[in-house]
Design an enzyme around this catalytic site. Structure first.
Site, PDB file in Angstrom:
ATOM      1  N   THR A  73       7.296  -6.550  -0.174  1.00  0.00           N
ATOM      2  CA  THR A  73       7.959  -7.858  -0.185  1.00  0.00           C
ATOM      3  C   THR A  73       6.992  -8.925  -0.708  1.00  0.00           C
ATOM      4  OG1 THR A  73       9.386  -7.168   1.619  1.00  0.00           O
ATOM      5  CG2 THR A  73       9.234  -9.520   1.242  1.00  0.00           C
ATOM      6  N   ASN A 161      16.338   3.039  -2.769  1.00  0.00           N
ATOM      7  CA  ASN A 161      15.997   3.414  -1.393  1.00  0.00           C
ATOM      8  C   ASN A 161      17.184   4.024  -0.632  1.00  0.00           C
ATOM      9  OD1 ASN A 161      16.504   0.527  -1.950  1.00  0.00           O
ATOM     10  ND2 ASN A 161      16.740   0.379   0.265  1.00  0.00           N
ATOM     11  N   GLN A 191       9.834   3.305  -3.859  1.00  0.00           N
ATOM     12  CA  GLN A 191      10.290   4.662  -3.520  1.00  0.00           C
ATOM     13  C   GLN A 191       9.770   5.696  -4.520  1.00  0.00           C
ATOM     14  OE1 GLN A 191      11.665   5.338  -0.702  1.00  0.00           O
ATOM     15  NE2 GLN A 191      12.376   3.318   0.000  1.00  0.00           N
ATOM     16  N   SER A 211       4.532  -0.169  -1.630  1.00  0.00           N
ATOM     17  CA  SER A 211       4.435  -0.355  -0.183  1.00  0.00           C
ATOM     18  C   SER A 211       3.831   0.903   0.434  1.00  0.00           C
ATOM     19  CB  SER A 211       5.850  -0.578   0.357  1.00  0.00           C
ATOM     20  OG  SER A 211       5.829  -0.659   1.754  1.00  0.00           O
ATOM     21  N   GLY A 212       2.821   0.717   1.288  1.00  0.00           N
ATOM     22  CA  GLY A 212       2.153   1.879   1.879  1.00  0.00           C
ATOM     23  C   GLY A 212       3.013   2.653   2.860  1.00  0.00           C
ATOM     24  N   HIS A 213       3.850   1.933   3.632  1.00  0.00           N
ATOM     25  CA  HIS A 213       4.508   2.623   4.752  1.00  0.00           C
ATOM     26  C   HIS A 213       5.665   3.520   4.339  1.00  0.00           C
ATOM     27  CE1 HIS A 213       8.231   0.121   5.606  1.00  0.00           C
ATOM     28  NE2 HIS A 213       7.584  -0.701   4.803  1.00  0.00           N
ATOM     29  N   THR A 249      -8.637 -12.586   4.210  1.00  0.00           N
ATOM     30  CA  THR A 249      -9.508 -11.433   4.446  1.00  0.00           C
ATOM     31  C   THR A 249      -8.685 -10.151   4.395  1.00  0.00           C
ATOM     32  OG1 THR A 249     -10.950 -12.819   5.757  1.00  0.00           O
ATOM     33  CG2 THR A 249     -11.195 -10.438   6.060  1.00  0.00           C
ATOM     34  N   CYS A 338      24.426  -1.857   9.542  1.00  0.00           N
ATOM     35  CA  CYS A 338      25.244  -1.535  10.717  1.00  0.00           C
ATOM     36  C   CYS A 338      24.913  -2.434  11.887  1.00  0.00           C
ATOM     37  CB  CYS A 338      24.901  -0.141  11.201  1.00  0.00           C
ATOM     38  SG  CYS A 338      25.988   1.074  10.630  1.00  0.00           S
TER      39      CYS A 338
HETATM   40  N1  PLP Z   1      11.758  -2.320  -2.131  1.00  0.00           N
HETATM   41  C1  PLP Z   1      12.298  -1.157  -1.723  1.00  0.00           C
HETATM   42  C2  PLP Z   1      12.988  -0.272  -2.721  1.00  0.00           C
HETATM   43  C3  PLP Z   1      12.216  -0.784  -0.393  1.00  0.00           C
HETATM   44  O1  PLP Z   1      12.753   0.380   0.008  1.00  0.00           O
HETATM   45  C4  PLP Z   1      11.565  -1.652   0.520  1.00  0.00           C
HETATM   46  C5  PLP Z   1      11.527  -1.330   1.954  1.00  0.00           C
HETATM   47  O2  PLP Z   1      12.531  -0.985   2.550  1.00  0.00           O
HETATM   48  C6  PLP Z   1      11.004  -2.837   0.048  1.00  0.00           C
HETATM   49  C7  PLP Z   1      11.130  -3.138  -1.283  1.00  0.00           C
HETATM   50  C8  PLP Z   1      10.248  -3.772   0.975  1.00  0.00           C
HETATM   51  O3  PLP Z   1       9.011  -3.181   1.283  1.00  0.00           O
HETATM   52  P1  PLP Z   1       8.036  -3.717   2.447  1.00  0.00           P
HETATM   53  O4  PLP Z   1       8.601  -3.215   3.718  1.00  0.00           O
HETATM   54  O5  PLP Z   1       6.706  -3.094   2.140  1.00  0.00           O
HETATM   55  O6  PLP Z   1       7.977  -5.196   2.340  1.00  0.00           O
END
Ligand code: PLP
Length: 518
Positions: A73, A161, A191, A211-213, A249, A338
């Protein structure tokens, strides 16, 4: 059911054990500030540089800016700000520049929301327009060809996603080239990391957020790559970290963890190949077909990530299926936004032109490239059990022990909600009331998948949807009632109904089974 089968990797993934160790080491031994010039700082700097070099190799991005961010984001925000500041300057200088902010109709919300926000804030005055997708979820290149000459900034994603649909990035680039478009181009690569080959230097992409997670690193760490000649405006200013591109930082634990994931990607041994993942997806699909006759897959597999399945089952809402899978310890996501009460149809599927009901019923199953055979086998076995559970008979009536006249229905007392119990309160209440009746208000099929004994006691099945049929029994029953469900929503409703029917000793489990220790 002791283990959880986590099939919601597109929402977030578990953290790679090596990433946890790397984060721990960064917190314990390598805690220096990478901007400090003493030895502790230099060690942290080396860790930071190492992670960045790995990222450049993995992304095929030897040139350009590559900075660590808090996630996609923030990366999207920075790209949008950078592009819009440049567009504003071009327009102010009277240089040719399109008037459209064009984004794929199936983008993650972060993209259109950021475009609208910065367009308004900067007073850029551009027109936001969605680029339609076809029935397979891929961008309409014919529409792009028409709109490209007017486009100032184009935002598309590498893979979706919700559906896993992989965009035709080469096709998009070809249209931009053919039409001589001067548009800047952001590709949301969230993704794609670890699932699609990336060679950013060789593309015409200007901005690529990650995005790392979504790939075994923790939440709160991400990356943004920016092409060498693409305009850039920092989102955050301050101490000049990240070469002045992103002050603040650095999140060293997150960077160390992401570095460990990048190392695993580079070394290649931990992650499954595309063909292996596709074979796993096919096994899951086969067990879904067997368990849910009539199932419809919402994306053609040949154009989707092998790690994402999006499907709908006629006459079964996505929410009901999510509840069913959850009862089997299988974590999936309803492919639509949902709430407990209602499911909104998925915008992504609507944009693909799928019927409203199919969009509202959609379920997403997604796994990561670390999945192994044992995991897929267990997932398939549980999917089969879910199919069998749907055939579970309706619950038998609960045994009545009440005597005498039924309680009189009571008007609801405003503000007097039935008492909610947390896990501790539940233990205490059941200890104090050995006669209390535990009532599972989930659907019979969820109950059939195995209901834990709570503090040694079995529970009766009485789905919320069937409560009205059992009103007479509820009125007569004098034992204390404790309702529970998956997340605490249905049981709170059941408790309110029982109270309104005149029952005076009603409790419900706040947070549901989800919050009880497994
Ligand atoms: N873009 C896509 C395609 C995503 O799947 C997501 C997370 O769901 C994001 C952006 C946002 O990522 P973050 O959670 O790292 O801000």
């Amino acid at each position: 059911m002791t283990t959880e089968i986590y099939l919601d990797a597109n929402a977030t993934s578990p953290v790679l054990p090596a990433a946890i160790l790397a984060a721990q080491a960064a917190l314990q031994q390598c805690f220096g500030n990478p901007s400090s010039s003493h030895a502790a700082g230099l060690r942290a700097r080396a860790l930071l540089d190492d992670a960045r070099s790995r990222a450049r190799r993995v992304l095929g991005a030897a040139s350009g800016r590559l900075m660590f961010t808090s996630g996609a984001t923030e990366g999207i925000q920075t790209a949008v700000l950078s592009a819009l500041c440049a567009v504003r300057a071009r327009r102010a200088a009277g240089l040719p520049c399109g008037d459209l902010l064009l984004y794929g109709a199936t983008e993650h919300k972060a993209v259109p929301e950021s475009l609208a926000h910065w367009n308004a804030l900067l007073g850029t005055g551009l027109t936001l327009q969605a680029l339609p997708v076809d029935a397979q979820g891929r961008h309409r290149l014919d529409e792009l060809r028409t709109l490209a000459p007017r486009t100032a900034f184009l935002c598309t994603m590498a893979a979706n996603n919700e559906t896993g649909v992989v965009s035709d990035l080469d096709g998009i680039a070809a249209v931009l080239d053919d039409t001589g478009s001067t548009a800047l181009w952001m590709v949301d690569c969230v993704q794609a990391l670890g699932k699609l080959p990336l060679a950013l230097d060789r593309t015409r992409i200007d901005y690529a957020p990650f995005s790392g997670h979504k790939l075994y690193a923790p939440k709160g760490i991400g990356m943004l790559w920016v092409r060498p000649d693409a305009p850039y405006t920092p989102l955050m200013c301050g101490g000049g970290q990240e070469a002045g591109q992103r002050s603040g930082t650095e999140n060293m634990a997150g960077i160390a963890a992401l570095g460990a994931v990048l190392r695993a990607l580079e070394e290649g041994a931990s992650f499954r190949s595309h063909a292996q993942l596709a074979a796993m997806r096919d096994r899951l699909a086969a067990s879904l077909r067997a368990a849910f006759p009539g199932i419809e897959f919402n994306t053609p597999f040949e154009h989707a990530l092998p790690t994402t399945l999006n499907f709908s089952v006629p006459n079964r809402s996505g929410k009901a299926l999510l509840d069913l899978f959850d009862a089997a310890g299988v974590r999936v996501s309803a492919g639509s936004a949902c709430s407990a009460a209602q499911a909104a149809p998925s915008d992504v599927l609507l944009a693909m032109g799928l019927p409203q009901e199919r969009c509202a019923n959609a379920v997403r199953m997604s796994f990561g490239p670390l999945a192994d055979d044992a995991f897929i086998m267990e997932a398939c076995a549980r999917i089969a059990r879910c199919g069998q559970a749907l055939l579970a008979p309706p619950p038998a009536a609960c045994p009545v022990t009440g005597s005498g006249a039924p309680a009189q229905p009571q008007a609801p007392v405003p503000g007097l909600a039935p008492c909610a119990l947390d896990a501790h309160g539940l233990a205490h209440f059941l200890g104090a009331h050995p006669d209390a009746l535990l009532i599972d208000v989930r659907e019979a099929c969820e109950h059939a998948l195995g209901t834990p004994r709570l503090h040694g006691r079995a529970a009766y099945s009485l789905p919320l949807s069937r409560l009205p049929e059992h009103a007479a029994w509820l009125c007569r029953e004098t034992r204390p009632l404790v309702f529970f469900c998956r997340s605490g929503n249905r049981s709170a409703q059941a408790a309110r109904i029982a109270q309104e029917l005149g029952h005076r000793a009603v409790r419900h489990l706040a947070g549901g089974l989800a919050l009880l220790a497994p």
